[in-house]
Design an enzyme around this catalytic site. Structure first.
Site, PDB file in Angstrom:
ATOM      1  N   GLU A 248       3.691  -3.870 -13.977  1.00 38.85           N
ATOM      2  CA  GLU A 248       5.025  -4.286 -14.435  1.00 38.85           C
ATOM      3  C   GLU A 248       5.865  -3.070 -14.857  1.00 38.85           C
ATOM      4  O   GLU A 248       6.561  -3.077 -15.857  1.00 38.85           O
ATOM      5  CB  GLU A 248       4.922  -5.332 -15.549  1.00 38.85           C
ATOM      6  CG  GLU A 248       4.203  -6.575 -15.041  1.00 38.85           C
ATOM      7  CD  GLU A 248       4.539  -7.841 -15.793  1.00 38.85           C
ATOM      8  OE1 GLU A 248       5.610  -7.927 -16.391  1.00 38.85           O
ATOM      9  OE2 GLU A 248       3.699  -8.764 -15.753  1.00 38.85           O
TER      10      GLU A 248
ATOM     11  N   PRO B 136       0.823  -1.213   0.000  1.00 36.17           N
ATOM     12  CA  PRO B 136       0.000   0.000   0.000  1.00 36.17           C
ATOM     13  C   PRO B 136       0.860   1.268   0.000  1.00 36.17           C
ATOM     14  O   PRO B 136       0.537   2.252  -0.659  1.00 36.17           O
ATOM     15  CB  PRO B 136      -0.809  -0.125   1.294  1.00 36.17           C
ATOM     16  CG  PRO B 136      -0.886  -1.599   1.558  1.00 36.17           C
ATOM     17  CD  PRO B 136       0.408  -2.170   1.045  1.00 36.17           C
TER      18      PRO B 136
ATOM     19  N   ASN C 125       4.211   3.151 -17.142  1.00 35.50           N
ATOM     20  CA  ASN C 125       4.905   3.639 -18.341  1.00 35.50           C
ATOM     21  C   ASN C 125       5.713   4.915 -18.095  1.00 35.50           C
ATOM     22  O   ASN C 125       6.799   5.082 -18.655  1.00 35.50           O
ATOM     23  CB  ASN C 125       3.908   3.828 -19.487  1.00 35.50           C
ATOM     24  CG  ASN C 125       3.481   2.489 -20.082  1.00 35.50           C
ATOM     25  OD1 ASN C 125       3.864   1.427 -19.574  1.00 35.50           O
ATOM     26  ND2 ASN C 125       2.702   2.521 -21.140  1.00 35.50           N
TER      27      ASN C 125
END
Ligand SMILES: Cc1cc2nc3c(=O)[nH]c(=O)nc-3n(C[C@H](O)[C@H](O)[C@H](O)COP(=O)(O)OP(=O)(O)OC[C@H]3O[C@@H](n4cnc5c(N)ncnc54)[C@H](O)[C@@H]3O)c2cc1C
Length: 612
Positions: free
Chosen positions: A399, A158, A402
């Site tokens: 992942e 968190p 951007n």
């Protein structure tokens, strides 16, 4: 000092076109490894069969918000959960190229399934493959390959998302000295509610230069370890079939033999797994974009307005053509990146970041164009287009968000490889304090690189040659812009994100063009020019559009108007922050309206106070 692995993209920032890393473009997998290509065909055929029989039903997954157990079992039977696990541990041991191809097929069939597989094969199991010792691999990988259980990868908390190096989960030595005691929370962990093997990360105290400091360590944990708890799952905008859980570690005891890699070296484990994951994510986004373009085309031919199919209108055709050209470039990048990873002797961290950004932006644009083409049907059920749009969105966030990846590419391009000089490694850890070293290093590289390998000299078909000439010019421009940025902003460059972002955008455009040219050249050599009319046109359109984007970024970097735009952005953002939003009144009539409910950063507080 060891020689750093070469990186095509990193060298571009110095004006160096290391074309031996891209030319010749790799042969297709069918040529490089026919047996593996057969495996890929078998797996994709099995997947298609699951779609045909209705076992995979994306609409159902989306509505029920889970993937049926029967699907996971079918995946296990077919070997689709064993993709990245080495053969000696019962897996298929696919190369990066083969895995990217299978993953792309899975993710384009159903994005939620892609997430399930990506977390299991690409992140959770991968962390064990990359960093596990023989005992850990023998103990856990066979069961994961058989699909007896799923793997998860638990990094995000968190408090810390993008800033993952500063996770707050702590691990302390157990009182009996046989292991570690973990305390903390991880959230949005894919497969977290049912995974039997979880690669996780916690700060551990280590001795460094006579002082105790905290550094992340990777651990393998299991849900049956005392002190582990799943604190619910989350509801989401898209990829609703996949499940993400909040994990709680309360005095979770992890024995020493479950440390993954070395104590204090866990961040490298985390990053290496993510680097591998970025290729597959990009492959999924690229295959997804191609499938959406197929449907775009079908729909545009079928729907008639104003006396003709939507496909007959130029605006529709413009979008079709751009989607196709960008998909061709994304495809080319995925193929080159996968082959580079398989070759094992290049550093592709920057390339992986670029390709992930490029492909995730592409699938977002493509699904948005699909919704637009379908009009009202794009927005409502039962048409799948709104789901495709929802599913596409997450790829720009996870992942590596951007924005962060662009900064990663830009800053690495400026600073050069950390492996080159010890001082640079230090500078990367504390860039502001060590800025002088960074600046000198980068400028030196730029200067020495000029006149070295500034030509894209590989033999090329005449049509492609024109675009290769632009690549050469633009590479010199990138090097010049990098040097200017360093000398103009000096240590301030770390705060000048807009400058770094433009440099990263320029480098990405160049990389994409180089790879696309290399692929088309290879196809021409293999098939002859007459058989490559389509590919040449796709390459030309991509190069032309990419060149325009490059020049726009360059223009903003070099011109006074670019500086002015950035200054205005800073000025306005400061005002917006001071005033807490937009305060310049209404053009029609100022009437107070109730503000939007303020949202807490934690889900628990939101549920308590806002009553969600
Ligand atoms: C559906 C889903 C699945 C996930 N699965 C997993 C999983 O399996 N395992 C796991 O560990 N994590 C998982 N995550 C977490 C995911 O990786 C993070 O959400 C992501 O890393 C971003 O972190 P954050 O959400 O805390 O955003 P933040 O770090 O708060 O960032 C928010 C935004 O701010 C921008 N930003 C942040 N820092 C900067 C900066 N310095 N400069 C400019 N802009 C900045 C970013 O671009 C980003 O868009 C998942 C998340 C979701 C939503």
């Amino acid at each position: 000092m060891s020689t750093p692995a070469p990186s095509f993209l990193r060298d571009l920032f110095t004006g160096d076109i290391n074309e031996s890393l891209l030319f010749p473009y790799p042969a297709s997998l069918a040529v490089r490894n026919p047996a593996e290509a057969d495996t890929v065909r078998r797996l994709v055929a099995a997947l298609n069969e699951m779609v045909r029989t209705g076992l995979i039903d994306s609409r159902r997954f989306d509505e029920q918000e889970f993937i049926d157990e029967a699907v996971i079992q079918a995946f296990a039977r077919e070997g689709l959960l064993a993709l990245t696990i080495p053969t000696e541990y019962g897996g298929l041991g696919l190369s990066a190229s083969a895995y990217a191809r299978v993953f792309g097929a899975v993710a384009s069939v159903d994005a939620s399934l892609g997430v399930l597989i990506g977390v299991h094969c690409g992140l959770g199991s991968k962390a064990v493959v990359i960093a596990g010792n023989d005992a850990q691999k023998s103990r856990y990988l066979p069961g994961l390959a058989r699909g007896e259980t799923l793997a998860a990868y638990a990094l995000t908390e968190p408090e810390t998302g993008s800033d993952a190096q500063n996770i707050v989960t702590r691990a302390e030595r157990s009182a009996d000295g046989t292991g570690w005691v973990l305390n903390g929370r991880k959230h949005w962990i894919g497969n977290g509610q049912r995974a039997g093997v979880i690669a996780t990360f916690a700060q551990t105290p280590i001795e460094r230069d006579g002082q105790t400091v905290l550094r992340p360590t990777a651990f393998i944990i299991r849900p049956d370890m005392p002190g582990f708890r799943v604190d619910g799952t989350v509801r989401k905008l898209g990829i609703r079939g996949s499940t993400q859980a909040e994990l709680v570690y309360e005095n979770l005891f992890v024995p020493d033999d479950h440390v993954l890699g070395e104590v204090g070296k866990g961040f490298r484990v985390a990053v290496n797994a993510l680097n591998a994951g970025r290729l597959s994510l990009a492959a999924g986004c690229t295959q997804g974009s191609k499938r959406i373009l197929d449907e775009y085309t079908r729909y545009a031919e079928a729907r008639t307005q104003f006396g003709g199919p939507l496909a007959s209108f130029e605006i529709t055709q413009r979008k079709m053509a751009s989607m196709a050209a960008d998909a061709y470039a994304a495809d080319s990048m995925v193929g080159a990146l996968a082959a580079a990873i398989d070759s094992g002797d290049v550093d592709v961290a920057l390339e992986a970041a670029c390709v992930k950004v490029f492909a995730s932006e592409l699938v977002w644009r493509t699904s948005d164009d699909m919704v637009q083409l379908a009009g009202g049907r794009g927005f409502v059920k039962p048409w799948p287009y709104e789901r495709w749009l929802r599913d596409a969105r997450i790829n720009r966030i996870f992942e590596g968000a951007n924005d962060i990846l662009k900064l990663f590419v830009g800053l690495n391009g400026i600073q050069g490889p950390a492996e080159d000089l010890k001082e640079i490694a230090g500078a990367l850890r504390n860039p502001i304090q060590n800025w002088v070293l960074v600046s000198g290093y980068a400028a030196g590289r730029v200067a020495s690189a000029f006149g070295k390998r500034d030509r894209l000299a590989a033999p090329m078909h005449a049509t492609l040659r024109t675009h290769a000439d632009y690549v050469e010019r633009h590479t010199a421009e990138l090097a010049k812009a990098t040097q200017e940025a360093i000398t103009t902003h000096k240590k301030e460059i770390l705060q000048r994100q807009l400058v770094v972002e433009r440099l990263a955008d320029m480098a990405t455009e160049l990389y994409a063009r180089c790879v696309t040219l290399a692929r088309t050249q290879r196809l021409i050599e293999e098939r002859g020019v007459d058989a490559c009319v389509r590919e040449i046109a796709l390459t030309e359109l991509f190069c032309l559009q990419s060149g325009r984007r490059f020049r726009a970024a360059r223009e903003e970097l070099s011109s006074e108007s670019g500086e002015k735009i950035d200054a205005l952005r800073r000025q306005i953002a400061t005002r917006v922050r001071t005033e807490g939003g937009y305060r310049s009144g209404d053009a029609l009539l100022d009437v107070p309206v109730p503000p939007l409910a303020g949202f807490s950063l934690t889900r628990q507080e939101q549920e308590r106070h806002v009553g969600l």
